[in-house]
Design a protein around this motif. Structure first.
Motif, PDB file in Angstrom:
ATOM      1  N   MET A   1       0.843  -1.169   0.000  1.00  0.00           N
ATOM      2  CA  MET A   1       0.000   0.000   0.000  1.00  0.00           C
ATOM      3  C   MET A   1       0.900   1.248   0.000  1.00  0.00           C
ATOM      4  O   MET A   1       1.888   1.304   0.723  1.00  0.00           O
ATOM      5  CB  MET A   1      -0.879  -0.014   1.259  1.00  0.00           C
ATOM      6  CG  MET A   1      -1.762   1.204   1.413  1.00  0.00           C
ATOM      7  SD  MET A   1      -2.783   1.171   2.911  1.00  0.00           S
ATOM      8  CE  MET A   1      -3.886  -0.183   2.542  1.00  0.00           C
ATOM      9  N   LYS A   2       0.541   2.215  -0.774  1.00  0.00           N
ATOM     10  CA  LYS A   2       1.290   3.473  -0.794  1.00  0.00           C
ATOM     11  C   LYS A   2       0.889   4.343   0.400  1.00  0.00           C
ATOM     12  O   LYS A   2      -0.236   4.267   0.894  1.00  0.00           O
ATOM     13  CB  LYS A   2       1.030   4.225  -2.088  1.00  0.00           C
ATOM     14  CG  LYS A   2       1.620   3.540  -3.304  1.00  0.00           C
ATOM     15  CD  LYS A   2       1.420   4.352  -4.548  1.00  0.00           C
ATOM     16  CE  LYS A   2       2.063   3.589  -5.709  1.00  0.00           C
ATOM     17  NZ  LYS A   2       1.989   4.335  -6.951  1.00  0.00           N
ATOM     18  N   ILE A   3       1.830   5.182   0.824  1.00  0.00           N
ATOM     19  CA  ILE A   3       1.547   6.083   1.941  1.00  0.00           C
ATOM     20  C   ILE A   3       0.354   6.979   1.622  1.00  0.00           C
ATOM     21  O   ILE A   3      -0.467   7.258   2.496  1.00  0.00           O
ATOM     22  CB  ILE A   3       2.805   6.908   2.303  1.00  0.00           C
ATOM     23  CG1 ILE A   3       3.894   5.986   2.871  1.00  0.00           C
ATOM     24  CG2 ILE A   3       2.456   8.009   3.303  1.00  0.00           C
ATOM     25  CD1 ILE A   3       5.219   6.669   3.138  1.00  0.00           C
ATOM     26  N   SER A   4       0.214   7.380   0.381  1.00  0.00           N
ATOM     27  CA  SER A   4      -0.924   8.226  -0.003  1.00  0.00           C
ATOM     28  C   SER A   4      -2.247   7.503   0.229  1.00  0.00           C
ATOM     29  O   SER A   4      -3.234   8.115   0.659  1.00  0.00           O
ATOM     30  CB  SER A   4      -0.803   8.668  -1.457  1.00  0.00           C
ATOM     31  OG  SER A   4      -0.752   7.544  -2.315  1.00  0.00           O
ATOM     32  N   ARG A   5      -2.277   6.203  -0.024  1.00  0.00           N
ATOM     33  CA  ARG A   5      -3.500   5.425   0.201  1.00  0.00           C
ATOM     34  C   ARG A   5      -3.779   5.278   1.696  1.00  0.00           C
ATOM     35  O   ARG A   5      -4.922   5.408   2.136  1.00  0.00           O
ATOM     36  CB  ARG A   5      -3.374   4.051  -0.467  1.00  0.00           C
ATOM     37  CG  ARG A   5      -4.571   3.154  -0.257  1.00  0.00           C
ATOM     38  CD  ARG A   5      -5.804   3.651  -0.996  1.00  0.00           C
ATOM     39  NE  ARG A   5      -6.907   2.744  -0.742  1.00  0.00           N
ATOM     40  CZ  ARG A   5      -8.123   3.108  -0.345  1.00  0.00           C
ATOM     41  NH1 ARG A   5      -8.416   4.392  -0.221  1.00  0.00           N
ATOM     42  NH2 ARG A   5      -9.061   2.227  -0.111  1.00  0.00           N
ATOM     43  N   LEU A   6      -2.733   5.037   2.477  1.00  0.00           N
ATOM     44  CA  LEU A   6      -2.874   4.976   3.927  1.00  0.00           C
ATOM     45  C   LEU A   6      -3.501   6.269   4.439  1.00  0.00           C
ATOM     46  O   LEU A   6      -4.450   6.254   5.210  1.00  0.00           O
ATOM     47  CB  LEU A   6      -1.508   4.736   4.568  1.00  0.00           C
ATOM     48  CG  LEU A   6      -1.435   4.731   6.091  1.00  0.00           C
ATOM     49  CD1 LEU A   6      -0.338   3.784   6.555  1.00  0.00           C
ATOM     50  CD2 LEU A   6      -1.185   6.109   6.645  1.00  0.00           C
ATOM     51  N   ALA A   7      -2.964   7.398   3.966  1.00  0.00           N
ATOM     52  CA  ALA A   7      -3.473   8.713   4.389  1.00  0.00           C
ATOM     53  C   ALA A   7      -4.941   8.878   4.017  1.00  0.00           C
ATOM     54  O   ALA A   7      -5.739   9.397   4.805  1.00  0.00           O
ATOM     55  CB  ALA A   7      -2.634   9.824   3.765  1.00  0.00           C
ATOM     56  N   GLU A   8      -5.291   8.431   2.843  1.00  0.00           N
ATOM     57  CA  GLU A   8      -6.683   8.536   2.375  1.00  0.00           C
ATOM     58  C   GLU A   8      -7.622   7.726   3.269  1.00  0.00           C
ATOM     59  O   GLU A   8      -8.691   8.204   3.669  1.00  0.00           O
ATOM     60  CB  GLU A   8      -6.751   8.045   0.933  1.00  0.00           C
ATOM     61  CG  GLU A   8      -8.098   8.091   0.296  1.00  0.00           C
ATOM     62  CD  GLU A   8      -8.059   7.522  -1.123  1.00  0.00           C
ATOM     63  OE1 GLU A   8      -8.972   6.735  -1.454  1.00  0.00           O
ATOM     64  OE2 GLU A   8      -7.122   7.843  -1.879  1.00  0.00           O
ATOM     65  N   ILE A   9      -7.220   6.512   3.596  1.00  0.00           N
ATOM     66  CA  ILE A   9      -8.069   5.606   4.376  1.00  0.00           C
ATOM     67  C   ILE A   9      -8.379   6.168   5.747  1.00  0.00           C
ATOM     68  O   ILE A   9      -9.525   6.130   6.211  1.00  0.00           O
ATOM     69  CB  ILE A   9      -7.405   4.218   4.498  1.00  0.00           C
ATOM     70  CG1 ILE A   9      -7.368   3.537   3.118  1.00  0.00           C
ATOM     71  CG2 ILE A   9      -8.132   3.344   5.517  1.00  0.00           C
ATOM     72  CD1 ILE A   9      -6.444   2.340   3.051  1.00  0.00           C
ATOM     73  N   ILE A  10      -7.374   6.708   6.419  1.00  0.00           N
ATOM     74  CA  ILE A  10      -7.582   7.181   7.797  1.00  0.00           C
ATOM     75  C   ILE A  10      -7.740   8.704   7.867  1.00  0.00           C
ATOM     76  O   ILE A  10      -7.698   9.280   8.956  1.00  0.00           O
ATOM     77  CB  ILE A  10      -6.466   6.702   8.748  1.00  0.00           C
ATOM     78  CG1 ILE A  10      -5.093   7.208   8.303  1.00  0.00           C
ATOM     79  CG2 ILE A  10      -6.500   5.192   8.894  1.00  0.00           C
ATOM     80  CD1 ILE A  10      -3.988   6.914   9.302  1.00  0.00           C
ATOM     81  N   GLU A  11      -7.941   9.312   6.704  1.00  0.00           N
ATOM     82  CA  GLU A  11      -8.171  10.762   6.622  1.00  0.00           C
ATOM     83  C   GLU A  11      -7.049  11.543   7.316  1.00  0.00           C
ATOM     84  O   GLU A  11      -7.295  12.492   8.060  1.00  0.00           O
ATOM     85  CB  GLU A  11      -9.526  11.120   7.229  1.00  0.00           C
ATOM     86  CG  GLU A  11     -10.688  10.414   6.563  1.00  0.00           C
ATOM     87  CD  GLU A  11     -11.993  10.607   7.305  1.00  0.00           C
ATOM     88  OE1 GLU A  11     -12.188  11.677   7.919  1.00  0.00           O
ATOM     89  OE2 GLU A  11     -12.820   9.677   7.281  1.00  0.00           O
ATOM     90  N   ALA A  12      -5.813  11.119   7.045  1.00  0.00           N
ATOM     91  CA  ALA A  12      -4.646  11.744   7.664  1.00  0.00           C
ATOM     92  C   ALA A  12      -4.108  12.870   6.800  1.00  0.00           C
ATOM     93  O   ALA A  12      -4.255  12.858   5.579  1.00  0.00           O
ATOM     94  CB  ALA A  12      -3.559  10.695   7.884  1.00  0.00           C
ATOM     95  N   GLU A  13      -3.471  13.810   7.455  1.00  0.00           N
ATOM     96  CA  GLU A  13      -2.822  14.926   6.774  1.00  0.00           C
ATOM     97  C   GLU A  13      -1.312  14.773   6.910  1.00  0.00           C
ATOM     98  O   GLU A  13      -0.818  14.369   7.962  1.00  0.00           O
ATOM     99  CB  GLU A  13      -3.242  16.248   7.402  1.00  0.00           C
ATOM    100  CG  GLU A  13      -4.708  16.551   7.271  1.00  0.00           C
ATOM    101  CD  GLU A  13      -5.077  17.856   7.966  1.00  0.00           C
ATOM    102  OE1 GLU A  13      -4.167  18.593   8.415  1.00  0.00           O
ATOM    103  OE2 GLU A  13      -6.278  18.128   8.059  1.00  0.00           O
ATOM    104  N   PHE A  14      -0.590  15.133   5.863  1.00  0.00           N
ATOM    105  CA  PHE A  14       0.867  15.116   5.926  1.00  0.00           C
ATOM    106  C   PHE A  14       1.353  16.285   6.768  1.00  0.00           C
ATOM    107  O   PHE A  14       0.947  17.421   6.549  1.00  0.00           O
ATOM    108  CB  PHE A  14       1.478  15.220   4.527  1.00  0.00           C
ATOM    109  CG  PHE A  14       1.505  13.914   3.773  1.00  0.00           C
ATOM    110  CD1 PHE A  14       2.623  13.092   3.834  1.00  0.00           C
ATOM    111  CD2 PHE A  14       0.415  13.516   3.023  1.00  0.00           C
ATOM    112  CE1 PHE A  14       2.643  11.892   3.151  1.00  0.00           C
ATOM    113  CE2 PHE A  14       0.432  12.318   2.329  1.00  0.00           C
ATOM    114  CZ  PHE A  14       1.552  11.503   2.394  1.00  0.00           C
ATOM    115  N   VAL A  15       2.234  16.003   7.704  1.00  0.00           N
ATOM    116  CA  VAL A  15       2.931  17.032   8.468  1.00  0.00           C
ATOM    117  C   VAL A  15       4.230  17.361   7.737  1.00  0.00           C
ATOM    118  O   VAL A  15       4.607  18.506   7.608  1.00  0.00           O
ATOM    119  CB  VAL A  15       3.223  16.549   9.905  1.00  0.00           C
ATOM    120  CG1 VAL A  15       4.077  17.555  10.656  1.00  0.00           C
ATOM    121  CG2 VAL A  15       1.920  16.252  10.640  1.00  0.00           C
ATOM    122  N   CYS A  16       4.881  16.320   7.242  1.00  0.00           N
ATOM    123  CA  CYS A  16       6.073  16.466   6.403  1.00  0.00           C
ATOM    124  C   CYS A  16       6.245  15.183   5.603  1.00  0.00           C
ATOM    125  O   CYS A  16       5.638  14.168   5.914  1.00  0.00           O
ATOM    126  CB  CYS A  16       7.320  16.783   7.228  1.00  0.00           C
ATOM    127  SG  CYS A  16       7.919  15.432   8.256  1.00  0.00           S
TER     128      CYS A  16
END
Length: 117
Positions: free
Chosen positions: A1-16
């Motif tokens: 799984m790509k980090i972008s997909r992980l972020a999408e699934i848990i509605e996460a925002e990139f800090v850096c």
């Protein structure tokens, strides 16, 4: 799984580390005890979900060759923690969910943890 997909699934925002969004991760580990991360993580190409937002988390993740840290419960890392993550090429995200919920959402979407030996 790509980090972008992980972020999408848990509605996460990139800090850096948004430039690492296409990095593949193979597993996830949810924990606040860095000694457990050191003891139980074997496959370094994973993500750590934690509520512990300090530089020691980044040092541990870097030592284990993990790719991503997700701070749960809207935890916000300080500038030193963010700077250390950038120096170690580690993506840092934050999400509103508690650890149990975020891990469950990722598991339901096919991301697994490592089996204890």
């Amino acid at each position: 799984m790509k980090i972008s997909r992980l972020a999408e699934i848990i509605e996460a925002e990139f800090v850096c580390g948004e430039e690492l969004k296409d990095t593949e991760i193979k597993s996830a580990f949810g924990c606040d005890l860095m000694s457990d991360v050191l003891a139980y993580v074997k496959d370094g190409e994973g993500a750590l979900l934690t509520g512990l937002a300090n530089p020691q988390v980044v040092r541990t993740v870097a030592m284990m060759d993990m790719r991503c840290i997700v701070f749960v419960r809207n935890k916000k890392p300080d500038d030193k923690t963010i700077e250390l993550a950038q120096q170690n090429n580690i993506a840092v995200l934050q999400c509103k969910y508690n650890m149990f919920t975020a891990c469950g959402m990722l598991y339901e979407s096919g991301l697994r943890g490592e089996e204890s030996k």
